[in-house]
Design a protein around this motif. Structure first.
Motif, mmCIF file in Angstrom:
data_model
loop_
_atom_site.group_PDB
_atom_site.id
_atom_site.type_symbol
_atom_site.label_atom_id
_atom_site.label_comp_id
_atom_site.label_asym_id
_atom_site.label_seq_id
_atom_site.Cartn_x
_atom_site.Cartn_y
_atom_site.Cartn_z
ATOM 1 N N GLU A 249 0.826 -1.210 0.000
ATOM 2 C CA GLU A 249 0.000 0.000 0.000
ATOM 3 C C GLU A 249 0.865 1.267 0.000
ATOM 4 O O GLU A 249 0.508 2.288 -0.572
ATOM 5 C CB GLU A 249 -0.905 -0.020 1.236
ATOM 6 C CG GLU A 249 -2.092 0.897 1.083
ATOM 7 C CD GLU A 249 -2.935 0.919 2.342
ATOM 8 O OE1 GLU A 249 -3.626 1.915 2.532
ATOM 9 O OE2 GLU A 249 -2.895 -0.051 3.125
ATOM 10 N N HIS A 250 1.998 1.168 0.670
ATOM 11 C CA HIS A 250 2.902 2.322 0.741
ATOM 12 C C HIS A 250 4.343 1.864 0.551
ATOM 13 O O HIS A 250 4.692 0.744 0.911
ATOM 14 C CB HIS A 250 2.800 3.009 2.112
ATOM 15 C CG HIS A 250 1.454 3.586 2.389
ATOM 16 N ND1 HIS A 250 0.551 2.978 3.219
ATOM 17 C CD2 HIS A 250 0.860 4.728 1.939
ATOM 18 C CE1 HIS A 250 -0.551 3.712 3.273
ATOM 19 N NE2 HIS A 250 -0.399 4.775 2.497
ATOM 20 N N PHE A 251 5.169 2.784 0.056
ATOM 21 C CA PHE A 251 6.597 2.482 -0.042
ATOM 22 C C PHE A 251 7.172 2.163 1.339
ATOM 23 O O PHE A 251 8.019 1.301 1.482
ATOM 24 C CB PHE A 251 7.358 3.673 -0.639
ATOM 25 C CG PHE A 251 7.310 3.704 -2.139
ATOM 26 C CD1 PHE A 251 8.024 2.772 -2.886
ATOM 27 C CD2 PHE A 251 6.569 4.661 -2.815
ATOM 28 C CE1 PHE A 251 7.995 2.793 -4.267
ATOM 29 C CE2 PHE A 251 6.522 4.685 -4.189
ATOM 30 C CZ PHE A 251 7.238 3.747 -4.919
ATOM 31 N N MET A 252 6.693 2.875 2.367
ATOM 32 C CA MET A 252 7.271 2.658 3.694
ATOM 33 C C MET A 252 7.096 1.201 4.131
ATOM 34 O O MET A 252 8.039 0.585 4.644
ATOM 35 C CB MET A 252 6.638 3.599 4.723
ATOM 36 C CG MET A 252 7.288 3.458 6.093
ATOM 37 S SD MET A 252 6.676 4.686 7.242
ATOM 38 C CE MET A 252 7.441 4.118 8.759
ATOM 39 N N LEU A 253 5.901 0.658 3.900
ATOM 40 C CA LEU A 253 5.657 -0.733 4.306
ATOM 41 C C LEU A 253 6.538 -1.674 3.483
ATOM 42 O O LEU A 253 7.113 -2.635 4.002
ATOM 43 C CB LEU A 253 4.173 -1.076 4.142
ATOM 44 C CG LEU A 253 3.751 -2.416 4.734
ATOM 45 C CD1 LEU A 253 4.022 -2.469 6.233
ATOM 46 C CD2 LEU A 253 2.273 -2.689 4.477
ATOM 47 N N LYS A 254 6.650 -1.367 2.196
ATOM 48 C CA LYS A 254 7.501 -2.204 1.337
ATOM 49 C C LYS A 254 8.951 -2.149 1.846
ATOM 50 O O LYS A 254 9.630 -3.172 1.956
ATOM 51 C CB LYS A 254 7.425 -1.686 -0.092
ATOM 52 C CG LYS A 254 8.377 -2.386 -1.029
ATOM 53 C CD LYS A 254 8.303 -1.805 -2.428
ATOM 54 C CE LYS A 254 9.316 -2.430 -3.346
ATOM 55 N NZ LYS A 254 10.263 -1.462 -3.888
ATOM 56 N N GLU A 255 9.388 -0.954 2.181
ATOM 57 C CA GLU A 255 10.795 -0.789 2.580
ATOM 58 C C GLU A 255 11.068 -1.447 3.941
ATOM 59 O O GLU A 255 12.145 -1.985 4.165
ATOM 60 C CB GLU A 255 11.158 0.701 2.529
ATOM 61 C CG GLU A 255 11.248 1.149 1.067
ATOM 62 C CD GLU A 255 11.148 2.648 0.821
ATOM 63 O OE1 GLU A 255 11.132 3.417 1.800
ATOM 64 O OE2 GLU A 255 11.092 3.036 -0.362
ATOM 65 N N ILE A 256 10.050 -1.436 4.805
ATOM 66 C CA ILE A 256 10.204 -2.147 6.092
ATOM 67 C C ILE A 256 10.400 -3.641 5.793
ATOM 68 O O ILE A 256 11.250 -4.304 6.384
ATOM 69 C CB ILE A 256 8.965 -1.912 6.993
ATOM 70 C CG1 ILE A 256 8.956 -0.463 7.511
ATOM 71 C CG2 ILE A 256 8.933 -2.906 8.155
ATOM 72 C CD1 ILE A 256 7.693 -0.072 8.274
ATOM 73 N N HIS A 257 9.630 -4.155 4.832
ATOM 74 C CA HIS A 257 9.729 -5.580 4.491
ATOM 75 C C HIS A 257 11.034 -5.912 3.759
ATOM 76 O O HIS A 257 11.416 -7.091 3.686
ATOM 77 C CB HIS A 257 8.529 -6.011 3.640
ATOM 78 C CG HIS A 257 7.319 -6.307 4.476
ATOM 79 N ND1 HIS A 257 6.493 -5.315 4.952
ATOM 80 C CD2 HIS A 257 6.822 -7.474 4.952
ATOM 81 C CE1 HIS A 257 5.523 -5.872 5.674
ATOM 82 N NE2 HIS A 257 5.704 -7.168 5.687
ATOM 83 N N GLU A 258 11.652 -4.926 3.166
ATOM 84 C CA GLU A 258 12.906 -5.196 2.440
ATOM 85 C C GLU A 258 14.117 -5.255 3.371
ATOM 86 O O GLU A 258 15.242 -5.523 2.924
ATOM 87 C CB GLU A 258 13.130 -4.109 1.380
ATOM 88 C CG GLU A 258 12.216 -4.272 0.182
ATOM 89 C CD GLU A 258 12.259 -3.085 -0.765
ATOM 90 O OE1 GLU A 258 11.833 -3.231 -1.921
ATOM 91 O OE2 GLU A 258 12.710 -1.990 -0.360
ATOM 92 N N GLN A 259 13.885 -4.994 4.671
ATOM 93 C CA GLN A 259 15.033 -4.870 5.569
ATOM 94 C C GLN A 259 15.867 -6.147 5.727
ATOM 95 O O GLN A 259 17.095 -6.060 5.732
ATOM 96 C CB GLN A 259 14.573 -4.343 6.932
ATOM 97 C CG GLN A 259 14.048 -2.914 6.784
ATOM 98 C CD GLN A 259 13.647 -2.247 8.074
ATOM 99 O OE1 GLN A 259 14.253 -1.294 8.492
ATOM 100 N NE2 GLN A 259 12.636 -2.762 8.724
ATOM 101 N N PRO A 260 15.245 -7.323 5.815
ATOM 102 C CA PRO A 260 16.099 -8.506 5.953
ATOM 103 C C PRO A 260 17.102 -8.618 4.797
ATOM 104 O O PRO A 260 18.298 -8.841 5.020
ATOM 105 C CB PRO A 260 15.096 -9.677 5.937
ATOM 106 C CG PRO A 260 13.820 -9.067 6.439
ATOM 107 C CD PRO A 260 13.806 -7.661 5.903
#
Ligand code: G6P
Length: 607
Positions: A249-260
């Motif tokens: 829904e948002h880049f922020m959520l995507k980027e949180i998920h990309e952290q690993p």
């Protein structure tokens, strides 16, 4: 701060300009505009507001342009409120420009040009440059640009079109970034490569004092004396898909998920034989032993990574660390010496204050190491040594994955300094590195169940103010948690060293005021629990983030969020994720524009 694009080629450029501007909207989103050259006329459409609501709405009411050459801009206002008239492009019937930066001597230029009969319409500093170009223009754009940039002081990246040269765009820069993208039968300019990934991966980096003249056939570069310059072609390492929301829904959520993945990519290449290794940038153990102080200098979230860095480097390596906000460091005449190491931390590599701090450190003769995410950015190029964090493009204004990998890097550095200085053995270092390597898996576990964060957010969404408390590394981490929440939810929050609370701030506690406690540091647990009880008995609603093997009773917290355990020293890398998610869901529940919070911009290229 402001995004610039430009296109010249064979295709109608309106859609290309707008779509590229959207990729740069994180740089500023107060207003946006484009100017194209069609039928020998410069046609400009610009509007206050987000691209979608302002510029695109206006363009929808206009006959689509057929023009194949144009420039575009998305603005973060510095001089003059966000309004249609102050939006870029700015110019007249002969010349039009887009500008990122600040013209410091614009008042002087304005009175000079007013005396020459020019009448100003906007409140912007940029208009002085447009008029100055017009003043000097005698048929030769490069000559006019050379003369104009000789007169202007400040920072600028400029994209320029001249009515009489309808198939050309021109660009020049000082301090603000600008790249030239190379297509097949088409050329581009942009503030950064994310705007162009859809069209090309090949680009030139424009340097201060260079003028680029672009046509669909290619580009030529010269200095302000007209001497031609040959430049190296670079290839972007990021993919177009990385800069897309990819179903989130948002880049922020995507980027949180990309952290690993971001952590894996950043640490793996720097681990050799189970130990951190900085050969790639030439940082040797001998150097690490020789430094008297280590400075971490940065702004915003990157500075918070430096605070975590201070705790772990001092704790493990017993080396004094000074963390400084770049805008303070540069003006406080710091006690910096040539035998110090200055670590500059920056996602964008373009933050004006951070860059100025680096210049100062270089001048003093200190060793400078840049920890930067954007390859080829100014800070990466100007530091003596550079190590890239491999977070990929971060689009959301609120930093998550970039902060995460900056922190991960702090650990590698702390371990190596401690090893080089004989404070830990190789075996201890290997154990620490092994715990660091387990972090991506622990983050994945957190991301597999987002419910607790939605629940926590529902408790915060109506608050007017709240506190984050913690001790030691938990306090360092709380600073970032608090910043994340306030920047996207617009709820006032402060992070406080839990033990310091009773020296004044506890008077803010009233019934149901949320307090978020972070309790990952076992040695300090009993102390922080006392502080949690102190606020809870005074009516606070306490949310606690703690490792799953620690039990927190109902007298200390109203709502406990358990997270995977790790060595205490590593816990910030795990515990930051819940804080990011709490901030994210709170902003979502409040209906805010999560990726583009009000008044902010991601790349801050002005002081
Ligand atoms: C802005 C961004 C922050 C970022 C800070 C420093 O304020 O919104 O997320 O931490 O700039 O940026 P840098 O690119 O130097 O890390």
């Amino acid at each position: 701060m402001c995004g610039i694009v430009g296109y010249t080629g064979k295709k109608a450029c309106e859609d290309i300009l707008v779509s590229s501007l959207k990729k740069l909207e994180y740089r500023g989103y107060d207003s946006a505009g484009i100017a194209v050259i069609e039928d020998g006329i410069i046609r400009t459409v610009k509007a206050a507001g987000r691209i979608k609501d302002g510029l695109e709405a206006k363009l929808a009411d206009t006959e689509p342009f057929k023009a194949v050459t144009g420039i575009g801009h998305t603005r973060w206002a510095t001089h003059g409120e966000p309004s249609d008239i102050n939006s870029h492009p700015i110019g007249n019937s002969r010349v039009s420009i887009v500008h990122n930066g600040i013209i410091e001597n614009y008042r002087k230029l304005k009175s000079f040009l007013t005396e020459k009969g020019y009448v100003f319409e906007s409140e912007t500093d940029t208009e002085t440059v447009a008029k100055l170009l017009d003043f000097y223009y005698n048929g030769d754009p490069v000559d006019a640009i050379s003369k104009a940039v000789t007169d202007i002081e400040g920072a600028y990246a400029l994209g320029i079109v001249f009515r009489d040269h309808p198939d050309m765009i021109y660009a020049v820069r000082k301090d603000s970034p600008l790249i030239v993208g190379i297509g097949e039968g088409e050329m581009f300019i942009a503030s950064d490569m994310t705007a162009l990934l859809e069209y090309t991966k090949k680009y030139y980096l424009l340097e201060t004092g260079e003028i680029a003249s672009l046509s669909k056939e290619g580009v030529t570069f010269c200095d302000i004396h007209g001497n031609s310059i040959t430049k190296e072609v670079h290839t972007a390492t990021w993919d177009f898909s990385e800069a897309q929301k990819g179903g989130y829904e948002h880049f922020m959520l995507k980027e949180i998920h990309e952290q690993p993945d971001a952590v894996r990519k950043t640490i793996s290449p720097r681990i050799k034989d189970g130990l951190p290794c900085f050969e790639e940038c030439g940082l040797t153990d001998e150097m690490l032993r020789s430094y008297h102080h280590i400075y971490f200098i940065a702004c915003g979230s990157a500075m918070h990574a430096g605070v975590v860095g201070k705790y772990i480097v001092e704790g493990l390596a017993r080396t004094p660390v000074i963390v400084d906000i770049a805008s303070e460091f540069r003006y406080r005449n710091p006690l910096l010496a040539s035998d110090d190491l200055v670590v500059i931390i920056s996602q964008s590599g373009e933050t004006a204050d951070t860059k100025a701090a680096l210049e100062l450190a270089n001048k003093v003769g200190a060793d400078t190491l840049a920890i930067v995410n954007v390859v080829g950015s100014s800070i990466a190029r100007e530091a003596k040594m550079v190590m890239y964090t491999y977070a990929g493009p971060e689009i959301s204004v609120a930093s998550t994955k970039a902060y995460m990998v900056q922190n991960a890097f702090m650990y590698l550095l702390a371990f190596r300094v401690a090893l080089a200085r004989g404070r830990i053995s190789e075996e201890e270092c290997r154990k620490l590195v092994a715990s660091l390597e387990e972090i991506p898996g622990k983050i994945e576990r957190i991301l597999s169940d987002l419910d607790p964060y939605r629940k926590a957010a529902s408790k915060l969404m109506s608050a007017n103010s709240l506190l984050y408390i913690g001790r030691g590394l938990d306090y360092a981490l709380s600073m970032e948690g608090s910043l994340k929440l306030k920047e996207i939810s617009y709820i006032h929050s402060e992070s406080y060293a839990a033990g310091e609370l009773k020296h004044g701030t506890i008077s803010l506690i009233e019934k149901n005021m949320p307090v978020i406690a972070v309790t990952t540091q076992r040695e300090l647990l009993a102390k922080t629990i006392s502080n949690m009880r102190e606020v809870k008995t005074r009516g606070a609603y306490v949310i606690d983030v703690c490792p799953e093997d620690v039990s927190i009773d109902a007298e200390s917290a109203d709502f406990v969020i358990n997270i995977p355990s790790a060595d205490d020293i590593i816990m910030p890398l795990v515990a930051v994720v819940p804080l990011q998610l709490i901030a994210y869901y709170t902003a979502v529940l409040r209906g805010n524009d999560v990726d583009k919070p009000r008044n902010l911009a991601k790349s801050v290229t002005v002081e």
